[in-house]
Scaffold this motif. Structure first.
Motif, short mmCIF file in Angstrom:
data_model
loop_
_atom_site.label_atom_id
_atom_site.label_comp_id
_atom_site.label_asym_id
_atom_site.label_seq_id
_atom_site.Cartn_x
_atom_site.Cartn_y
_atom_site.Cartn_z
N ASP A 68 -4.93 79.82 31.52
CA ASP A 68 -5.36 81.21 31.31
C ASP A 68 -5.14 81.63 29.86
OD1 ASP A 68 -6.04 81.60 34.01
OD2 ASP A 68 -3.95 82.03 34.50
N GLY A 69 -4.26 80.93 29.17
CA GLY A 69 -3.99 81.28 27.79
C GLY A 69 -3.18 80.21 27.08
N PHE A 70 -3.03 80.40 25.77
CA PHE A 70 -2.36 79.42 24.93
C PHE A 70 -1.44 80.14 23.95
CE2 PHE A 70 -6.64 78.28 26.06
CZ PHE A 70 -6.51 77.02 26.62
N VAL A 71 -0.30 79.54 23.68
CA VAL A 71 0.63 80.07 22.68
C VAL A 71 0.79 79.01 21.60
CG1 VAL A 71 2.93 80.95 22.22
CG2 VAL A 71 1.85 81.41 24.44
N MET A 72 0.28 79.32 20.40
CA MET A 72 0.33 78.38 19.28
C MET A 72 1.42 78.80 18.30
SD MET A 72 -2.64 77.51 16.44
CE MET A 72 -3.53 76.34 17.43
N THR A 73 2.21 77.83 17.87
CA THR A 73 3.27 78.10 16.88
C THR A 73 2.95 77.36 15.59
OG1 THR A 73 4.93 78.32 18.64
CG2 THR A 73 5.73 77.96 16.40
N LEU A 74 2.83 78.12 14.50
CA LEU A 74 2.55 77.57 13.18
C LEU A 74 3.77 77.74 12.29
CD1 LEU A 74 -0.95 79.27 12.64
CD2 LEU A 74 -0.52 76.99 13.57
N ILE A 144 4.90 81.46 12.79
CA ILE A 144 3.97 82.47 13.30
C ILE A 144 3.56 82.04 14.71
CG2 ILE A 144 1.81 83.72 12.93
CD1 ILE A 144 1.92 82.79 10.00
N ILE A 145 3.81 82.90 15.69
CA ILE A 145 3.50 82.61 17.09
C ILE A 145 2.31 83.46 17.52
CG2 ILE A 145 4.42 82.53 19.44
CD1 ILE A 145 7.23 82.39 18.14
N ILE A 146 1.27 82.81 18.00
CA ILE A 146 0.02 83.51 18.33
C ILE A 146 -0.38 83.19 19.76
CG2 ILE A 146 -2.43 83.77 17.76
CD1 ILE A 146 -1.66 82.74 14.93
N THR A 147 -0.76 84.23 20.50
CA THR A 147 -1.25 84.07 21.88
C THR A 147 -2.74 84.36 21.92
OG1 THR A 147 0.89 84.74 22.79
CG2 THR A 147 -1.00 84.83 24.26
N THR A 148 -3.49 83.49 22.60
CA THR A 148 -4.92 83.72 22.77
C THR A 148 -5.36 83.18 24.13
OG1 THR A 148 -7.15 83.26 21.92
CG2 THR A 148 -5.49 81.54 21.61
N ILE A 170 3.11 73.39 14.86
CA ILE A 170 4.34 72.95 15.52
C ILE A 170 4.08 72.60 16.98
CG2 ILE A 170 6.66 73.66 16.22
CD1 ILE A 170 6.77 75.34 13.67
N LYS A 171 3.43 73.46 17.72
CA LYS A 171 3.15 73.17 19.13
C LYS A 171 2.13 74.16 19.68
CE LYS A 171 6.90 76.01 21.06
NZ LYS A 171 8.03 76.05 22.02
N VAL A 172 1.51 73.77 20.80
CA VAL A 172 0.61 74.65 21.55
C VAL A 172 1.04 74.58 23.01
CG1 VAL A 172 -1.75 75.15 22.25
CG2 VAL A 172 -1.29 74.26 19.95
N GLU A 173 1.44 75.72 23.55
CA GLU A 173 1.85 75.80 24.95
C GLU A 173 0.70 76.34 25.80
OE1 GLU A 173 4.64 74.77 26.17
OE2 GLU A 173 6.04 74.65 24.48
N TYR A 174 0.53 75.77 27.01
CA TYR A 174 -0.48 76.24 27.96
C TYR A 174 0.24 77.08 29.04
CZ TYR A 174 -3.73 72.65 26.17
OH TYR A 174 -4.54 71.87 25.38
N PHE A 175 -0.46 78.10 29.56
CA PHE A 175 0.16 78.86 30.65
C PHE A 175 -0.90 79.41 31.60
CE2 PHE A 175 -0.59 82.14 27.40
CZ PHE A 175 -1.11 83.18 28.14
N ASN A 176 -0.50 79.61 32.85
CA ASN A 176 -1.28 80.35 33.84
C ASN A 176 -0.56 81.65 34.14
OD1 ASN A 176 -2.29 77.30 35.33
ND2 ASN A 176 -3.70 78.81 34.51
N GLU A 177 -1.32 82.70 34.39
CA GLU A 177 -0.75 84.03 34.55
C GLU A 177 0.11 84.14 35.82
OE1 GLU A 177 -0.74 86.39 32.50
OE2 GLU A 177 -2.41 86.08 31.11
N ASP A 178 -0.33 83.53 36.93
CA ASP A 178 0.36 83.75 38.21
C ASP A 178 0.66 82.43 38.90
OD1 ASP A 178 1.47 84.79 40.46
OD2 ASP A 178 -0.14 86.22 40.88
N THR A 179 1.69 81.76 38.43
CA THR A 179 2.09 80.48 39.04
C THR A 179 2.58 80.68 40.47
OG1 THR A 179 2.72 79.65 36.85
CG2 THR A 179 3.57 78.46 38.74
N ASP A 180 3.23 81.82 40.74
CA ASP A 180 3.72 82.09 42.10
C ASP A 180 2.56 82.14 43.09
OD1 ASP A 180 6.34 82.16 41.32
OD2 ASP A 180 6.40 84.34 41.06
#
Length: 300
Positions: A68-74, A144-148, A170-180
């Motif tokens: 659902d989204g990504f968190v990129m750290t530069l 710099i941490i960016i969410t998109t 540095i890294k790119v994290e993946y996430f889903n809004e509602d894992t529950d």
């Protein structure tokens, strides 16, 4: 005799597990490590087991989900003679970059600047055979941490960052809004499938269940950052040296050999159900294994 044969046929039908056999092109991944782990090993469970008058039904489900989204750290750093100048220069780069990515629709609250460190920088002056260390200035590091929510923004952000000499992804994290909710949906589907297998067994062997069932489950989440493997694909010649020949002197220069990486997610083999089996986009994988145990009425 006919009754026994019919029961054997039914039992074979119930305990039969399927396997997927596909024509395969292995590709250059064969040059990598072939260590066996959960990612490349077929998932297998005994789907129905009867032991000591207890019927155990196991269901395993794999779900491939787009993020659902990504968190990129530069990461970036700056050096200068004073702390004030150092901070001014690095903040100027950051402010210019953050203003640039507004064109992608990234809001102010979707970015965050994390102060990492401020350290002194030292160098040497050399006078003859004497090297004297001195304090040259300061270095400041920030992230710099960016969410998109748009995967297409990632490469554009990287390109824009390079214009401000920000090159450390540095890294790119993946996430889903509602894992529950994903967990709940998988559990409910597994429970329905277990119920179907249980009813099929009871109908085939004319058995009944007594009491309430027991259940246990395992829910796992697999993120892309842990699913990549590496390999080097090349064949090389060798040079044989005659060490007893003192006139043999040579310099051997080795060619550069690139390492390649590839995504190797959890294999779909052996699961009772695979959701989004043909998804090509790298995302998040969920597995749920549910085992339900029923006590069989032995009075029948």
């Amino acid at each position: 005799m006919k009754t026994i044969a019919t029961k054997h046929k039914a039992l074979f039908f119930l305990l039969l597990t399927y396997s997927l056999v596909n024509a395969q092109i292995s590709g250059n991944q064969v040059y990598g490590n072939s260590s066996s782990n959960y990612n490349n090993a077929a998932h297998s469970n005994k789907t129905i087991v009867v032991n000591n008058n207890v019927l155990s039904v196991s269901i395993s489900i794999l779900m491939n989900s787009k993020a659902d989204g990504f968190v990129m750290t530069l990461g970036l750093n700056e050096e200068a003679e004073t702390v004030t100048l150092c901070n001014t220069k690095i903040n100027s780069r950051i402010d210019g970059f953050l203003a640039k990515i507004k064109a992608l629709g990234i809001k102010k609250e979707e970015s965050y600047v994390d102060f990492i460190s401020q350290t002194k920088v030292y160098d040497f002056t050399v006078d003859g055979s004497t090297a004297q260390q001195f304090e040259k200035g300061f270095e400041i590091k920030k992230n710099i941490i960016i969410t998109t929510a748009n995967i297409n923004h990632l490469e554009k952000i990287i390109t824009m960052a390079s214009e401000y000499e920000i090159h450390d992804i540095i890294k790119v994290e993946y996430f889903n809004e509602d894992t529950d909710q994903i967990h709940t949906n998988l559990f409910e589907q597994a429970l329905e499938m277990a119920d179907v297998k249980k009813d099929r067994y009871l109908k085939s062997f004319r058995k009944k269940i007594v009491g309430t069932p027991d259940a246990n489950e395992s829910f796992e989440v697999y993120f892309p950052k842990n699913q990549y493997k590496t390999y080097q694909a090349y064949e090389s010649s060798e040079i044989q040296t005659h060490y007893n020949n003192r006139n043999t002197n040579y310099l051997k220069k080795l060619a550069r050999k690139n390492k390649s990486f590839y995504y190797d997610g959890v294999s779909s083999a052996g699961f009772d159900k695979v959701i989004n089996a043909n998804q090509t986009e790298v995302g998040i994988q969920y597995t749920l294994t549910l085992t339900v145990s029923y006590k069989i009425d032995t009075s029948i």
